[in-house]
Scaffold this motif. Sequence first.
Motif, PDB file in Angstrom:
ATOM      1  N   THR A 169       0.700  -1.161   0.139  1.00 29.03           N
ATOM      2  CA  THR A 169       0.204   0.148   0.299  1.00 29.03           C
ATOM      3  C   THR A 169       0.774   1.251   0.021  1.00 29.03           C
ATOM      4  O   THR A 169       0.509   2.118  -0.625  1.00 29.03           O
ATOM      5  N   TRP A 170       1.805   1.354   0.723  1.00 27.41           N
ATOM      6  CA  TRP A 170       2.658   2.354   0.757  1.00 27.41           C
ATOM      7  C   TRP A 170       3.563   2.690  -0.353  1.00 27.41           C
ATOM      8  O   TRP A 170       3.685   3.621  -1.073  1.00 27.41           O
ATOM      9  N   LEU A 171       4.046   1.524  -0.992  1.00 22.82           N
ATOM     10  CA  LEU A 171       4.896   1.505  -2.393  1.00 22.82           C
ATOM     11  C   LEU A 171       3.691   2.210  -3.484  1.00 22.82           C
ATOM     12  O   LEU A 171       4.326   3.012  -4.206  1.00 22.82           O
ATOM     13  N   LEU A 172       2.785   1.748  -3.284  1.00 18.36           N
ATOM     14  CA  LEU A 172       1.689   2.327  -4.526  1.00 18.36           C
ATOM     15  C   LEU A 172       1.238   3.678  -4.098  1.00 18.36           C
ATOM     16  O   LEU A 172       1.142   4.561  -5.191  1.00 18.36           O
ATOM     17  N   THR A 173       1.215   3.933  -2.841  1.00 19.76           N
ATOM     18  CA  THR A 173       0.875   5.382  -2.414  1.00 19.76           C
ATOM     19  C   THR A 173       1.766   6.355  -3.044  1.00 19.76           C
ATOM     20  O   THR A 173       1.642   7.597  -3.302  1.00 19.76           O
TER      21      THR A 173
ATOM     22  N   ALA B 117      -6.304  -1.353  -4.025  1.00 17.23           N
ATOM     23  CA  ALA B 117      -5.317  -1.670  -5.455  1.00 17.23           C
ATOM     24  C   ALA B 117      -4.229  -2.705  -4.774  1.00 17.23           C
ATOM     25  O   ALA B 117      -3.963  -3.561  -5.273  1.00 17.23           O
ATOM     26  N   ALA B 118      -3.780  -2.479  -3.527  1.00 16.35           N
ATOM     27  CA  ALA B 118      -2.795  -3.374  -2.927  1.00 16.35           C
ATOM     28  C   ALA B 118      -3.200  -4.739  -2.802  1.00 16.35           C
ATOM     29  O   ALA B 118      -2.609  -5.806  -3.079  1.00 16.35           O
ATOM     30  N   ASP B 119      -4.599  -4.790  -2.305  1.00 11.93           N
ATOM     31  CA  ASP B 119      -5.148  -6.123  -2.201  1.00 11.93           C
ATOM     32  C   ASP B 119      -5.229  -6.775  -3.461  1.00 11.93           C
ATOM     33  O   ASP B 119      -5.011  -8.197  -3.546  1.00 11.93           O
ATOM     34  N   ILE B 120      -5.501  -6.050  -4.569  1.00 13.43           N
ATOM     35  CA  ILE B 120      -5.771  -6.693  -5.754  1.00 13.43           C
ATOM     36  C   ILE B 120      -4.293  -7.274  -6.428  1.00 13.43           C
ATOM     37  O   ILE B 120      -4.239  -8.333  -7.030  1.00 13.43           O
TER      38      ILE B 120
ATOM     39  N   GLN C 103     -15.253   1.909 -10.374  1.00 13.80           N
ATOM     40  CA  GLN C 103     -13.979   2.950 -10.328  1.00 13.80           C
ATOM     41  C   GLN C 103     -12.949   2.664  -9.608  1.00 13.80           C
ATOM     42  O   GLN C 103     -11.619   3.062 -10.027  1.00 13.80           O
ATOM     43  N   HIS C 104     -13.067   1.802  -8.581  1.00 16.17           N
ATOM     44  CA  HIS C 104     -11.905   1.548  -7.927  1.00 16.17           C
ATOM     45  C   HIS C 104     -11.043   0.522  -8.679  1.00 16.17           C
ATOM     46  O   HIS C 104      -9.669   0.582  -8.434  1.00 16.17           O
ATOM     47  N   ILE C 105     -11.669  -0.297  -9.302  1.00 19.20           N
ATOM     48  CA  ILE C 105     -10.739  -1.316 -10.216  1.00 19.20           C
ATOM     49  C   ILE C 105      -9.938  -0.260 -11.244  1.00 19.20           C
ATOM     50  O   ILE C 105      -8.780  -0.618 -11.610  1.00 19.20           O
ATOM     51  N   GLU C 106     -10.773   0.429 -11.875  1.00 16.25           N
ATOM     52  CA  GLU C 106     -10.105   1.405 -12.850  1.00 16.25           C
ATOM     53  C   GLU C 106      -8.938   2.238 -12.069  1.00 16.25           C
ATOM     54  O   GLU C 106      -7.868   2.216 -12.780  1.00 16.25           O
ATOM     55  N   MET C 107      -8.964   2.565 -10.785  1.00 24.02           N
ATOM     56  CA  MET C 107      -7.956   3.150 -10.201  1.00 24.02           C
ATOM     57  C   MET C 107      -6.775   2.276  -9.845  1.00 24.02           C
ATOM     58  O   MET C 107      -5.606   2.624 -10.009  1.00 24.02           O
ATOM     59  N   ALA C 108      -7.070   1.007  -9.938  1.00 23.58           N
ATOM     60  CA  ALA C 108      -6.078  -0.013  -9.514  1.00 23.58           C
ATOM     61  C   ALA C 108      -5.064  -0.123 -10.660  1.00 23.58           C
ATOM     62  O   ALA C 108      -4.097  -0.254 -10.770  1.00 23.58           O
ATOM     63  N   ARG C 109      -6.030  -0.122 -12.047  1.00 21.46           N
ATOM     64  CA  ARG C 109      -5.290  -0.091 -13.290  1.00 21.46           C
ATOM     65  C   ARG C 109      -4.646   0.705 -13.353  1.00 21.46           C
ATOM     66  O   ARG C 109      -3.170   0.805 -13.922  1.00 21.46           O
ATOM     67  N   ASP C 110      -4.808   2.060 -13.191  1.00 24.35           N
ATOM     68  CA  ASP C 110      -4.137   3.284 -13.271  1.00 24.35           C
ATOM     69  C   ASP C 110      -2.681   3.259 -12.514  1.00 24.35           C
ATOM     70  O   ASP C 110      -1.674   3.492 -12.729  1.00 24.35           O
ATOM     71  N   ILE C 111      -2.890   2.803 -11.077  1.00 27.41           N
ATOM     72  CA  ILE C 111      -2.027   2.963 -10.243  1.00 27.41           C
ATOM     73  C   ILE C 111      -1.011   1.844 -10.459  1.00 27.41           C
ATOM     74  O   ILE C 111       0.483   2.171 -10.548  1.00 27.41           O
ATOM     75  N   ALA C 112      -1.347   0.381 -11.025  1.00 26.13           N
ATOM     76  CA  ALA C 112      -0.569  -0.659 -11.405  1.00 26.13           C
ATOM     77  C   ALA C 112       0.410   0.039 -12.635  1.00 26.13           C
ATOM     78  O   ALA C 112       1.550  -0.298 -12.640  1.00 26.13           O
ATOM     79  N   GLY C 113      -0.264   0.542 -13.508  1.00 26.59           N
ATOM     80  CA  GLY C 113       0.194   1.291 -14.996  1.00 26.59           C
ATOM     81  C   GLY C 113       1.422   2.037 -14.516  1.00 26.59           C
ATOM     82  O   GLY C 113       2.502   2.002 -15.261  1.00 26.59           O
TER      83      GLY C 113
END
Length: 337
Positions: free
Chosen positions: A94-98, A143-146, A162-172
């Motif tokens: 979660t912190w790495l993604l933040t 996003a971290a969970d996923i 929307q949260h899955i789309e955000m997870a995609r954006d963060i991962a990308g």
Amino acid sequence: MTKATILTGITTTGTPHLGNYVGAIRPAIAASKDANVSPFYFLADYHALIKCQEPERVRQSSLEIAATWLALGLDTSNAVFYRQSDVPEIMELTWLLTCVTAKGLMNRAHAYKAAVAENEDGGENDPDKGVTMGLFSYPILMAADILMFNAHKVPVGKDQIQHIEMARDIAGRFNHIYGEHFVLPEAVVDENAATLAGLDGRKMSKSYNNTIPLFEPEKKLRKLINKIKTNSLEPGEPKDPETCTLFSIYKAFAMPSEVTEIRQRYADGIGWGEMKQVLFEHINEQIAPARERYEALMQAPEHIEQQLQEGAEKARAISVPFIKELRQAVGISRIST
């Protein structure tokens, strides 16, 4: 052929009810038995803290939810069933993604925007009044969970897309900076998933206090079903099943042939008392065996804990080496070996 990873989280703030069962739990239990996929199911207890500061409620909900899923036949030999807080690598991720997530992205989250709008509509000078960082940034934890398990598909309701789309954006964004590490997840929305009405005719939800708990004892179940709101039409008068809460719940538990038969009985003027009795008997018959297993599990919390710990071991067999890889990618590593 690589199996698709499917991931579902269950927030531990309430008691599972009939709406949860037909909308999410029942299809998830079926998916847990599918040898062609790799299913992950977890108790989202860190997510619970965003809205609930009642420790005993979080603990009790965790117990009830775990017991419910196990009683209904979750296949833990195929599925990974764990508690979010037992996988500490999720919090580190979660912190790495933040650190790669734009604040502007979080500003657009529906829950945050709704909280701000409520403050503004109420005349508050501070639009962020009452908004915690948990509420503001929980899409990153999601996003971290996923992404921790590189889930390919995440079954969600429309309000969670929307949260899955955000997870995609963060991962990308992370992949762009540090190289390809994450699969871009896809939201899976079942357009045919049943949405049950509650006691008052609105969507069954603990927010409306109109739910029917899944494993209520027989007497309480009958009492709650008898409380379901109906209109004033008398026995013998034709009734419209499509606008009736009793029928909508019955339909979610019945075979097509049974639905056809009840539809005809509506046309013939079935009385509300009789229909409530039919609904009670039908639901009770279906859930009685699982209710018995649930009650036994609630008396054996050590068995539930064992199942969760076994699931955590499986989850950490993936998360520990993966977080080590991610640390290396971002430059957090020992200076010398």
